[in-house]
Scaffold this motif. Structure first.
Motif, PDB file in Angstrom:
ATOM      1  N   LYS A 279       2.497   3.050   6.839  1.00 22.11           N
ATOM      2  CA  LYS A 279       1.368   2.837   7.747  1.00 22.11           C
ATOM      3  C   LYS A 279       0.131   3.601   7.310  1.00 22.11           C
ATOM      4  O   LYS A 279      -0.989   3.270   7.713  1.00 22.11           O
ATOM      5  CB  LYS A 279       1.764   3.249   9.170  1.00 22.11           C
ATOM      6  CG  LYS A 279       0.795   2.793  10.240  1.00 22.11           C
ATOM      7  CD  LYS A 279       1.323   3.084  11.637  1.00 22.11           C
ATOM      8  CE  LYS A 279       0.344   2.583  12.700  1.00 22.11           C
ATOM      9  NZ  LYS A 279       0.848   2.833  14.078  1.00 22.11           N
ATOM     10  N   SER A 280       0.288   4.598   6.475  1.00 19.32           N
ATOM     11  CA  SER A 280      -0.857   5.375   6.021  1.00 19.32           C
ATOM     12  C   SER A 280      -0.476   6.198   4.804  1.00 19.32           C
ATOM     13  O   SER A 280       0.706   6.441   4.533  1.00 19.32           O
ATOM     14  CB  SER A 280      -1.368   6.306   7.129  1.00 19.32           C
ATOM     15  OG  SER A 280      -0.384   7.279   7.444  1.00 19.32           O
TER      16      SER A 280
ATOM     17  N   THR B 255      -5.583  -4.218   0.813  1.00 24.69           N
ATOM     18  CA  THR B 255      -6.103  -3.021   1.453  1.00 24.69           C
ATOM     19  C   THR B 255      -7.576  -3.236   1.805  1.00 24.69           C
ATOM     20  O   THR B 255      -8.254  -4.062   1.224  1.00 24.69           O
ATOM     21  CB  THR B 255      -5.941  -1.800   0.541  1.00 24.69           C
ATOM     22  OG1 THR B 255      -6.518  -2.080  -0.742  1.00 24.69           O
ATOM     23  CG2 THR B 255      -4.468  -1.471   0.341  1.00 24.69           C
TER      24      THR B 255
ATOM     25  N   ASN C 255      -6.378  -4.881   5.351  1.00 25.30           N
ATOM     26  CA  ASN C 255      -5.024  -4.553   5.800  1.00 25.30           C
ATOM     27  C   ASN C 255      -4.266  -5.773   6.302  1.00 25.30           C
ATOM     28  O   ASN C 255      -3.764  -5.819   7.426  1.00 25.30           O
ATOM     29  CB  ASN C 255      -5.062  -3.454   6.876  1.00 25.30           C
ATOM     30  CG  ASN C 255      -5.559  -2.138   6.322  1.00 25.30           C
ATOM     31  OD1 ASN C 255      -5.560  -1.915   5.111  1.00 25.30           O
ATOM     32  ND2 ASN C 255      -5.988  -1.242   7.206  1.00 25.30           N
TER      33      ASN C 255
ATOM     34  N   HIS D 215      -8.266  -5.132  -3.121  1.00 30.00           N
ATOM     35  CA  HIS D 215      -8.925  -4.297  -2.117  1.00 30.00           C
ATOM     36  C   HIS D 215     -10.206  -4.968  -1.656  1.00 30.00           C
ATOM     37  O   HIS D 215     -10.995  -5.445  -2.478  1.00 30.00           O
ATOM     38  CB  HIS D 215      -9.248  -2.917  -2.692  1.00 30.00           C
ATOM     39  CG  HIS D 215      -9.888  -1.991  -1.699  1.00 30.00           C
ATOM     40  ND1 HIS D 215      -9.160  -1.293  -0.756  1.00 30.00           N
ATOM     41  CD2 HIS D 215     -11.190  -1.649  -1.481  1.00 30.00           C
ATOM     42  CE1 HIS D 215      -9.966  -0.563  -0.018  1.00 30.00           C
ATOM     43  NE2 HIS D 215     -11.218  -0.765  -0.424  1.00 30.00           N
TER      44      HIS D 215
ATOM     45  N   PRO E  35       0.820  -1.224   0.000  1.00 29.03           N
ATOM     46  CA  PRO E  35       0.000   0.000   0.000  1.00 29.03           C
ATOM     47  C   PRO E  35       0.845   1.260   0.000  1.00 29.03           C
ATOM     48  O   PRO E  35       0.754   2.092   0.904  1.00 29.03           O
ATOM     49  CB  PRO E  35      -0.786  -0.145   1.304  1.00 29.03           C
ATOM     50  CG  PRO E  35       0.186  -0.802   2.229  1.00 29.03           C
ATOM     51  CD  PRO E  35       0.973  -1.771   1.369  1.00 29.03           C
TER      52      PRO E  35
ATOM     53  N   PHE F 276      -3.325   1.966   7.149  1.00 32.05           N
ATOM     54  CA  PHE F 276      -3.124   0.547   6.880  1.00 32.05           C
ATOM     55  C   PHE F 276      -2.770  -0.232   8.145  1.00 32.05           C
ATOM     56  O   PHE F 276      -2.436  -1.415   8.084  1.00 32.05           O
ATOM     57  CB  PHE F 276      -2.044   0.370   5.812  1.00 32.05           C
ATOM     58  CG  PHE F 276      -2.280   1.230   4.603  1.00 32.05           C
ATOM     59  CD1 PHE F 276      -3.442   1.095   3.859  1.00 32.05           C
ATOM     60  CD2 PHE F 276      -1.368   2.198   4.231  1.00 32.05           C
ATOM     61  CE1 PHE F 276      -3.674   1.901   2.760  1.00 32.05           C
ATOM     62  CE2 PHE F 276      -1.595   3.012   3.133  1.00 32.05           C
ATOM     63  CZ  PHE F 276      -2.753   2.865   2.393  1.00 32.05           C
ATOM     64  N   ASP F 277      -2.796   0.444   9.275  1.00 29.92           N
ATOM     65  CA  ASP F 277      -2.727  -0.161  10.612  1.00 29.92           C
ATOM     66  C   ASP F 277      -1.359  -0.686  11.028  1.00 29.92           C
ATOM     67  O   ASP F 277      -1.120  -0.881  12.214  1.00 29.92           O
ATOM     68  CB  ASP F 277      -3.738  -1.306  10.757  1.00 29.92           C
ATOM     69  CG  ASP F 277      -5.171  -0.853  10.536  1.00 29.92           C
ATOM     70  OD1 ASP F 277      -5.451   0.350  10.748  1.00 29.92           O
ATOM     71  OD2 ASP F 277      -6.010  -1.683  10.135  1.00 29.92           O
TER      72      ASP F 277
ATOM     73  N   THR G  37       3.952  -1.287   7.017  1.00 25.97           N
ATOM     74  CA  THR G  37       4.168  -2.221   5.913  1.00 25.97           C
ATOM     75  C   THR G  37       5.538  -2.059   5.272  1.00 25.97           C
ATOM     76  O   THR G  37       6.091  -3.014   4.732  1.00 25.97           O
ATOM     77  CB  THR G  37       3.085  -2.033   4.836  1.00 25.97           C
ATOM     78  OG1 THR G  37       3.165  -0.698   4.314  1.00 25.97           O
ATOM     79  CG2 THR G  37       1.693  -2.258   5.426  1.00 25.97           C
TER      80      THR G  37
END
Length: 652
Positions: free
Chosen positions: A356-357, A400, A403, A588, A344, A363-364, A367
């Motif tokens: 992460k975002s 996504t 996540n 997704h 992501p 995305f919690d 990554t």
């Protein structure tokens, strides 16, 4: 590939990003050096060489050799058109006394030990020879000084093996974006010492979904910003020392480009030097031999190395390159590992960001950290050092919505089932064909003088956030058609390419059709928790995540290319025509309680250049050529418009 990073959050870790193009992030590390461990200068000795090629051209090459000579090391190489200088004090420096903060794809590489190599490609910076845009692998005749990337790599590897002591006889290559292209091009008919390669966001076919054109529409904002800085210099040279932003004289790119409107007027704002490389990409407005010769995909053959291709779901610049590269290598080469990783990330975000975002979308989990530690580092360790470890799956993707990471033996996943979402009455969207009468359609007026913006805020260039940006501003416009499902009763996971299939007509003779796939958050979705300092002032409004319309994928098609990108055809005014095209792949999950939305419009400005809405060679259009047009999207028997997708079976 076409816009400039303005800020650097962690200066010590990202020093090499300052004033560099976003896709020059092959030079950066994700993490700041550990203060408790020795730095690059303490661990490595730097050398600079001019390595001769078979035609006598010499390529400037920087080599960092571990000072610990008790063992041998593999080479890990980057070939780049952005210079191998070290950024210090906001500018690039050549010379053995300048050391970067980091060398490899992550800090683990620096500590593990490699012989790191960075090379100025032919014709750029301190290398001799003539540079070519996306070097054609096959060319009828070459000018003196022009070369072939795979041959330059072969000759470089031969020289390194013979002249750099302490190597173990194995070579790896990697790079992001343009350096990703060079990683791909360098392993054709690969030297036997090359054991591993990782093209990351590789520019593959500039006309077909990478930097220059999407669906035959020119990617205006990004290319304008890029080519205003990426210019031809008389080499060998250490110039330019920094990457400067174009001075728009305003913070509102929408108004800037709209003021000039036509490509002729827009490009006239640049100097002759800035236009030198830009104008051929504009003037070759169909898929002609200029573009075909620069498509590296058909030539990815006789590769004798393990390959790990990496890309980002939210890469605004090279979203298609990773898939084209992965599929081409798989079809043309057997017996070697060919992997694909999609996360992501924005362009190059896996190399330098937490992952992460993006913007308001979370995305919690980090990554980027996961990828660097668990995927790219083990890949090179195993193939260049023989380190034992779990074999990587062929495909690793981040899903996504839910996540979570997923692993597959191929891409797209074979278990995916083909389905179609149909446009229905009153803006509905469903898996069933609508019950409508003949000649049922939705229509809107597209006005090039009032185009649909691609973001709701003022900015120049193409902000990386736009790929997940809230689309509520667009759904309220009269020139945007909106279709959405009822709240989902269960999760729906869409994988692979998204294929709009529309029946349309226009009152003009050409039209753009922009389709956007959107995840609509439920009205009960919680807002982000923001800690506010106590104050008497009224704070600015925060973004309400309830009802957020997250862009998942958007892509234009320039209508005159509906049947061929080589031979454009006009529309017959008022006559229904079928259009079908592929948007870049996704994975997704639209969660239970969310809605799936599709928006259809005829401009996406200034991300995409304006269509005058009459059939002509758009680079030659004058402002008076741009005209209003009435666009219709049909949903009649035999003319059902919708989007074809692939859906994974329910996990319940």
């Amino acid at each position: 590939m076409k816009f400039v990073i303005k800020k650097c959050a962690a200066l010590c870790a990202l020093a090499l990003l300052v004033n560099l193009p976003v896709y020059a992030v092959e030079a950066v590390m994700a993490d700041a050096p550990d203060a408790a461990k020795p730095g690059i200068r303490e661990q490595y000795t730097k050398y600079e060489y001019q390595i001769p090629m078979r035609d006598g051209t010499r390529l400037f090459t920087v080599v960092y050799v571990p000072k610990d000579s008790s063992k041998s090391y593999p080479f890990l190489m980057i070939r780049s058109p952005y210079g191998s200088g070290v950024y210090d004090g906001g500018q690039s420096h050549y010379g053995v006394d300048f050391y970067p903060q980091s060398l490899g794809p992550s800090k683990e590489f620096d500590q593990s030990g490699y012989i790191f190599v960075k090379q100025d490609v032919r014709g750029r910076y301190m290398s001799e020879g003539v540079w070519q845009e996306m070097t054609p692998h096959i060319k009828a005749s070459r000018l003196a000084g022009e070369g072939v990337e795979s041959q330059d790599m072969h000759d470089t590897v031969e020289w390194l093996l013979k002249n750099v002591k302490g190597n173990n006889g194995k070579v790896g290559i990697w790079g992001i974006s343009y350096p990703g292209f060079y990683a791909s091009a360098s392993i054709i008919d690969s030297h036997p010492a090359i054991k591993a390669a990782s093209p990351q966001a590789p520019v593959t076919d500039l006309f077909m979904g990478d930097d220059s054109y999407h669906g035959g529409a020119f990617m205006l904002a990004a290319n304008f910003g890029f080519f205003s800085n990426f210019t031809v210099e008389k080499n060998p040279t250490t110039l330019p020392k920094r990457w400067e932003e174009f001075d728009f004289g305003t913070s509102d790119g929408y108004q800037y480009f709209l003021k000039h409107m036509s490509l002729k007027n827009i490009t006239a704002q640049l100097s002759a030097k800035q236009r030198e490389l830009l104008m051929p990409t504009i003037e070759h407005s169909t898929y002609d031999d200029f573009w075909k010769s620069r498509n590296i995909a058909p030539h990815l053959k006789n590769i004798k190395a393990a390959v790990l291709t990496v890309g980002g779901w939210y890469d605004a610049e090279d979203p298609q390159g990773p898939f084209t590269t992965y599929h081409s290598i798989k079809s043309n080469n057997k017996g070697y590992y060919n992997g694909l990783v999609m996360g992501p990330w924005s362009h190059g975000g896996w190399a330098s960001a937490d992952g992460k975002s993006i913007g308001n979308v979370s995305f919690d989990t980090k990554t980027g950290d996961y990828y660097r530690k668990n995927i790219v580092f083990p890949f090179f360790e195993q193939h260049l050092k023989g380190t034992a470890g779990k074999a990587l799956p062929e495909v690793t993707v981040f899903e996504t919505g839910t996540n979570v990471w997923r692993e597959y033996p191929s891409w797209p996943p074979q278990q995916a089932q083909k389905r179609t979402l149909y446009f229905g009455n009153d803006g509905s969207l469903s898996w069933k064909e609508p019950q409508t009468e003949f000649n049922t359609f939705d229509e809107y007026v597209s006005d090039p003088k009032k185009p649909v913006p691609f973001i709701s805020y003022a900015a120049t260039g193409a902000p990386r956030e736009y790929v997940v940006s809230d689309q509520r501003f667009a759904s309220s416009r009269p020139d945007v058609l909106v279709y959405q499902t009822e709240p989902l009763e269960e999760d729906v996971t869409i994988v692979g390419p998204v294929n709009p299939k529309l029946f349309v007509s226009t009152s003009g003779t050409d039209a753009d059709w922009v389709v956007k796939l959107i995840d609509v958050y439920p009205s009960t979705y919680p807002d982000k928790q923001v800690v506010r300092e106590r104050a008497n002032d009224v704070p600015p409004p925060s973004v309400a995540m309830a009802g957020y319309q997250q862009l998942v994928r958007g892509e234009p098609l320039r209508g005159k290319f509906r049947n061929s990108f080589e031979k454009p055809e006009p529309f017959v005014p008022g006559k229904v025509a079928a259009i079908s095209y592929n948007m870049p792949d996704i994975q997704h999950t639209f969660r239970r309680g969310h809605r799936i939305m599709v928006q259809v419009q005829s401009s996406w400005f200034p991300l995409v250049d304006l269509n005058p809405q009459k059939f002509m060679d758009i680079p030659k259009a004058n402002p008076e050529d741009f005209q209003k047009a009435t666009q219709r999207v049909y949903r009649s028997p035999g003319q059902y418009s919708g989007i074809a997708v692939q859906v994974l079976p329910s996990k319940n």
